[in-house]
Design a protein around this motif. Structure first.
Motif, mmCIF file in Angstrom:
data_model
loop_
_atom_site.group_PDB
_atom_site.id
_atom_site.type_symbol
_atom_site.label_atom_id
_atom_site.label_comp_id
_atom_site.label_asym_id
_atom_site.label_seq_id
_atom_site.Cartn_x
_atom_site.Cartn_y
_atom_site.Cartn_z
ATOM 1 N N GLU A 65 0.828 -1.209 0.000
ATOM 2 C CA GLU A 65 0.000 0.000 0.000
ATOM 3 C C GLU A 65 0.857 1.252 0.000
ATOM 4 N N GLN A 66 1.948 1.213 0.774
ATOM 5 C CA GLN A 66 2.822 2.381 0.796
ATOM 6 C C GLN A 66 3.598 2.542 -0.513
ATOM 7 N N GLN A 67 3.943 1.420 -1.121
ATOM 8 C CA GLN A 67 4.605 1.500 -2.420
ATOM 9 C C GLN A 67 3.676 2.129 -3.454
ATOM 10 N N ALA A 68 2.387 1.798 -3.369
ATOM 11 C CA ALA A 68 1.430 2.405 -4.294
ATOM 12 C C ALA A 68 1.304 3.899 -4.039
ATOM 13 N N ALA A 69 1.287 4.288 -2.749
ATOM 14 C CA ALA A 69 1.226 5.715 -2.419
ATOM 15 C C ALA A 69 2.473 6.431 -2.909
#
Length: 498
Positions: A334-338
């Motif tokens: 999720e943080q990589q997507a952000a």
């Protein structure tokens, strides 16, 4: 270059007014630091030293925390009175008083802004604004043009840095406490408040070091890609621009106007795209809040620690806290997507500014191509801004696809016009994503074919869709009724046969 226009003066100028102002500021700093300050404080910001003067580990009483805080406060003299635990700025996950004091020390002597330099910034921005009017539909967003010193940049940008650094610092602080060995936690229970203070100072130290270096290098308020100045302010930093110009073989006057145009273009975009500033900062916050910290290394460090030593030896506490603050955060999908969304948004902003400024100045400043490439190389090489974020937020603040974004904005103008390009900023759902930067042709076809207008009135779009569905349903029902009135041979059936 030492022939700076608009009243800009190179560093090291012997102007009497500057010398007097520097002397006055130097005396003020002496008065603020007091006679107890020491140069060693900057080398060891926590001030802890095993066996330090006035501290007897054998006679330590955990109940006498007040005396310990007094001792610790006296050790922080090198950082100024604001570092004392319990003082302003030390109650949160990051001690921003420590960060500010350390950054001020790292900035050191700086050149005060003169009235002629403020006028120079105003003139440069005003000229750039006239040229920008021809290449964008966004009107001027500049209400005030100002010149900042490095210290002014530090003070004005600190609220934004607080917003970005607090989430990961809060999570790191909680995780540190949760991973403290049970034996150590039992003994250190009365001192958890002190541990929180030390954790905040560790983060404050790292932030102060990064911002202190950054304050001496930024050229404008938007140089790092984030809107750090108050809304409607265009900011240039004359001292940094003078140093930047010395290393280039371009006319200094063109450099100043080029940077003013970049700043004014950023201000236009952030002013007239109301969702952009919030979306940018919220994406950074979203990324920071979800970071997980691997504390297996901390657990290994604390296995051989005598719990009583945590109470009697502040140097050991400093070592553990400092080590925890420098651990590399791990990121979830999720943080990589952000992060991908943030990098794309930064690239779109920078690409739009680059394209608009290049078009506006192309026939007016011969060196605009060389200066644009210089800014690209400067951005690609990283710097203190990226290092600060990598340490404190766990991300690299670098738009990786600026060339692709700039090409996409240019192709939109070529396929449509300026209004078509700027219209993409009307809604966050309209802006390109990372795949669009890799395949701009499909995105451009969608925009030119009406992709933007479909968002002009989403309610009307929905009503039109529903009306079309109702019309199709009515046509189907009518067809069904007509077929019921026909006989087997296709002629109208006799009503008596029904």
């Amino acid at each position: 270059m030492n022939d700076l226009p608009f009243g800009f003066s190179p560093s090291g100028d012997g102007d009497d007014e500057r010398r007097a102002e520097n002397e006055r500021r130097k005396n003020e700093r002496k008065d603020q630091s007091g006679s107890g300050g020491s140069a060693g404080g900057a080398q060891n910001p926590f001030g802890f030293a095993p066996g330090g003067e006035g501290f007897d580990p054998g006679s330590f009483d955990p109940s006498q925390l007040g005396q310990m805080f007094s001792q610790l406060g006296s050790m922080f003299s090198g950082m100024g009175a604001g570092m004392t635990p319990g003082s302003g700025g030390g109650g949160g996950p990051v001690n921003y008083q420590v960060a500010t004091n350390l950054a001020r020390q790292q900035i050191g002597n700086f050149t005060p802004v003169l009235d002629k330099e403020t006028s120079a910034v105003t003139d440069a921005v005003r000229l750039a604004e006239v040229w920008l009017d021809d290449v964008t539909t966004f009107p001027s967003g500049v209400r005030q043009s100002v010149a900042w010193t490095p210290v002014t940049w530090l003070e004005e940008s600190m609220p934004t840095w607080k917003r970005l650094c607090d989430p990961v610092a809060e999570q790191l602080s909680r995780t540190w406490e949760q991973n403290l060995p049970p034996e150590a936690a039992q003994f250190a229970g009365p001192m958890m408040g002190m541990l929180t203070q030390m954790s905040g100072m560790a983060f404050g130290t790292q932030l102060g070091q990064g911002l202190g270096q950054l304050a001496k290098e930024v050229l404008t308020s938007t140089d790092v890609g984030l809107p750090l100045a108050p809304e409607g302010e265009a900011v240039l930093l004359p001292e940094a621009i003078a140093k930047f110009a010395e290393g280039l073989e371009q006319p200094a006057q063109e450099i100043v106007v080029f940077l003013a145009a970049r700043e004014a273009a950023h201000v236009r975009l952030f002013t007239h795209v109301p969702w952009l500033r919030q979306r940018l900062l919220s994406t950074v916050e979203e990324y920071a809040r979800g970071i997980s910290i691997d504390f297996s290394g901390i657990a290994g460090m604390t296995e051989g620690v005598d719990p009583q030593e945590l109470l009697s030896n502040p140097a050991k506490l400093e070592e553990l806290i400092g080590s925890s603050a420098s651990f590399e955060p791990t990121t979830t999908p999720e943080q990589q997507a952000a992060l991908a969304r943030l990098e794309t948004l930064l690239a779109l902003i920078e690409g739009w500014v680059e394209q608009v400024v290049s078009t506006a100045l192309a026939d007016r400043i011969p060196s605009v191509g060389a200066l644009t490439e210089t800014m690209r190389r400067r951005r690609a090489s990283g710097g203190p801004a990226e290092q600060t974020f990598a340490t404190l937020v766990g991300m690299e603040l670098r738009p990786r696809k600026v060339r692709e974004a700039s090409a996409l904005w240019r192709q939109l103008v070529e396929a449509g016009d300026i209004a078509t390009r700027d219209g993409v900023w009307a809604h966050p759902d309209l802006i390109p994503d990372a795949e669009d930067l890799d395949n701009p042709a499909a995105f451009i076809d969608g925009v030119i074919g009406g992709g933007v207008s479909s968002f002009d009135d989403p309610i009307a779009q929905l009503e039109a869709t529903l009306a079309q569905e109702r019309a199709e349903k009515s046509a189907e029902d009518a067809g069904s009724d007509d077929s019921d009135t026909d006989g087997p041979d296709g002629r109208e059936a006799d009503p008596r046969d029904r």
